[in-house]
Scaffold this motif. Structure first.
Motif, PDB file in Angstrom:
ATOM      1  N   VAL A   1       0.846  -1.202   0.000  1.00 36.27           N
ATOM      2  CA  VAL A   1       0.000   0.000   0.000  1.00 36.27           C
ATOM      3  C   VAL A   1       0.879   1.249   0.000  1.00 36.27           C
ATOM      4  CG1 VAL A   1      -1.650   1.344   1.366  1.00 36.27           C
ATOM      5  CG2 VAL A   1      -1.957  -1.133   1.124  1.00 36.27           C
TER       6      VAL A   1
ATOM      7  N   ALA B   1       1.076   3.894  -3.279  1.00 37.24           N
ATOM      8  CA  ALA B   1       0.718   5.296  -3.077  1.00 37.24           C
ATOM      9  C   ALA B   1       1.889   6.219  -3.395  1.00 37.24           C
ATOM     10  CB  ALA B   1       0.246   5.510  -1.638  1.00 37.24           C
TER      11      ALA B   1
ATOM     12  N   GLY C   1      -1.981   6.630   0.647  1.00 35.96           N
ATOM     13  CA  GLY C   1      -2.503   5.328   1.051  1.00 35.96           C
ATOM     14  C   GLY C   1      -2.105   5.009   2.484  1.00 35.96           C
TER      15      GLY C   1
ATOM     16  N   VAL D   1      -7.775  -0.568   4.596  1.00 33.39           N
ATOM     17  CA  VAL D   1      -6.924   0.298   3.781  1.00 33.39           C
ATOM     18  C   VAL D   1      -7.709   1.522   3.323  1.00 33.39           C
ATOM     19  CG1 VAL D   1      -5.483   0.426   1.711  1.00 33.39           C
ATOM     20  CG2 VAL D   1      -5.660  -1.737   2.984  1.00 33.39           C
TER      21      VAL D   1
ATOM     22  N   ILE E   1      -7.351   4.648   0.729  1.00 36.22           N
ATOM     23  CA  ILE E   1      -6.646   5.248  -0.401  1.00 36.22           C
ATOM     24  C   ILE E   1      -7.420   6.499  -0.809  1.00 36.22           C
ATOM     25  CG2 ILE E   1      -5.830   4.922  -2.769  1.00 36.22           C
ATOM     26  CD1 ILE E   1      -6.020   1.864  -2.179  1.00 36.22           C
TER      27      ILE E   1
ATOM     28  N   THR F   1      -4.701   3.050  -8.314  1.00 40.01           N
ATOM     29  CA  THR F   1      -3.994   2.656  -7.095  1.00 40.01           C
ATOM     30  C   THR F   1      -4.699   1.495  -6.408  1.00 40.01           C
ATOM     31  OG1 THR F   1      -3.320   4.964  -6.815  1.00 40.01           O
ATOM     32  CG2 THR F   1      -3.026   3.508  -4.931  1.00 40.01           C
ATOM     33  N   ALA F   2      -6.014   1.569  -6.309  1.00 39.77           N
ATOM     34  CA  ALA F   2      -6.759   0.477  -5.679  1.00 39.77           C
ATOM     35  C   ALA F   2      -6.569  -0.823  -6.448  1.00 39.77           C
ATOM     36  CB  ALA F   2      -8.241   0.826  -5.597  1.00 39.77           C
TER      37      ALA F   2
ATOM     38  N   VAL G   1      -3.086  -2.209  -5.658  1.00 41.68           N
ATOM     39  CA  VAL G   1      -3.038  -2.842  -4.329  1.00 41.68           C
ATOM     40  C   VAL G   1      -3.684  -4.226  -4.381  1.00 41.68           C
ATOM     41  CG1 VAL G   1      -3.954  -2.700  -1.983  1.00 41.68           C
ATOM     42  CG2 VAL G   1      -2.916  -0.678  -3.036  1.00 41.68           C
TER      43      VAL G   1
END
Length: 373
Positions: free
Chosen positions: A212, A216, A226, A249, A251, A262-263, A266
């Motif tokens: 994470v 980020a 993140g 988490v 974000i 980004t998600a 991850v």
């Protein structure tokens, strides 16, 4: 706190009610019957070991501004002060719940399964307060009911303080994607299980925390952040290899494409790490919101108020989510930031100077006056 604040609203001459979620609404009627209301407000709840200013500033500044305007005499439009319930996500993993209900984006069906970390269902908690989950649609505000919504808030960062600028005019609010990663390994004896034969859920979780952070950082220039804010490990014994871990988490970003990217990264990292470590990871999306631009007309009204008062300001984004981003779905919305010491928030050391709070209230007062005239 809401009961106490409701008494303050009544003392200020407002008509006070609560909606089907428990949001607190105070109203000062305007000169034109049936005119849409100009609203302000924030929240009173905070996070565990939080501070006194996140949410509280906007609620108190809203009350002060409306008290001042009441003393000046009726405006054309009514004024409303809204205290949203459950803005923070600490209990249910869902943020800005009260404004989600008011703006019509809360799903009664989805929320039937929501429980707090102790396993208590949301419906049961509401029932204990005389509220019915099935009646949440009753709290949705009708189209055209509100002319505008303006929220005052501490910045929760150090940009204004370091720049020596007293007011921030928010252009857009970042949105979060919230994930729950559940790692299933095998609990086994910590002394008897060889290192090469373990399926340690916490080791997988440790790699996920770093993933994470890494994903980020790759997108930091696009204002992505993140955080793993919660990590639970079971069975939690010194002599047992952890068999299960749960990570929550958060974000955030103001660019939707970067946020989704980004998600996804991850999630892909979780699959790779689990395969390598011999564990399994389930990814549940707790929330997936869209970054929200503030209304140009409300932004202009805030800036005009600053100029009339001779208060320096700067336009800026909000990295944190606020009720204003949901209210923007049903009314033109804007936000006024004031500095907070050291940029510290969600912390007992959170602090905003009284002079800065009053200055924010000054700007809010003139903004509401212009919008409601």
């Amino acid at each position: 706190a809401c009961d106490f604040f409701a008494d303050l609203m009544r003392d200020a001459g407002l008509t006070v009610r609560t909606d089907a979620w428990g949001n607190l609404i105070g109203r000062l009627e305007g000169a034109e019957p049936g005119a849409p209301a100009v609203a302000t407000g924030s929240h009173l709840d905070t996070v565990p070991e939080g501070g006194n200013y996140d949410g509280g500033v906007g609620s108190v500044a809203g009350l002060g501004a409306i008290m001042r305007l009441r003393a000046r005499g009726p405006l054309r439009h009514p004024l409303e002060l809204i205290v949203f319930r459950g803005e923070e996500s600490s209990r249910f993993g869902i943020h800005t719940m009260g404004s989600k209900v008011m703006s019509g984006i809360a799903s009664v069906e989805a929320w039937r399964d929501v429980k707090d970390r102790d396993g208590t269902p949301l419906a049961q908690i509401l029932a204990a307060r005389g509220l019915d989950l099935a009646r949440l649609p009753d709290a949705v505000r009708r189209p055209g009911e509100l002319k505008a919504f303006v929220e005052v808030h501490i910045e929760q960062c150090f940009v204004l303080e370091q720049a020596g600028i007293p007011i921030g005019v928010v252009e857009a609010i970042a949105a979060p994607i919230r994930l729950k990663l559940t790692v299933e390994g095998v609990a086994s004896h910590s002394g008897a299980t060889p290192m090469g034969k373990r399926r340690d859920a916490l080791v997988t979780a440790a790699h996920l925390v770093l993933a994470v952070e890494d994903e980020a950082r790759k997108r930091a220039e696009r204002r992505i952040v993140g955080t793993v804010g919660i990590l639970k490990v079971a069975p939690g014994a010194l002599n047992v290899v952890p068999g299960r871990a749960e990570l929550w988490v958060d974000i955030r970003g103001i660019d939707e494409t970067s946020l989704i990217e980004t998600a996804g990264a991850v999630t892909a990292a979780a699959e790779r790490i689990a395969a390598r470590e011999g564990t399994q990871v389930a990814v549940d999306t707790l929330a997936s919101d869209t970054p929200v631009p503030m209304d140009p007309g409300v932004i202009a009204a805030i800036e005009a108020a600053c100029r009339r008062l001779g208060v320096p300001y700067r336009r800026m984004p909000s990295g944190a989510g606020h009720d204003a981003m949901n209210m923007a779905r049903i009314a033109p919305a804007g936000m006024i930031f004031i500095p907070c010491r050291g940029g510290v928030s969600h912390n007992p050391d959170e602090y905003a100077a009284p002079a800065d709070i009053v200055r924010g209230m000054d700007v809010l007062t003139e903004t509401l006056a212009a919008l409601a005239a």
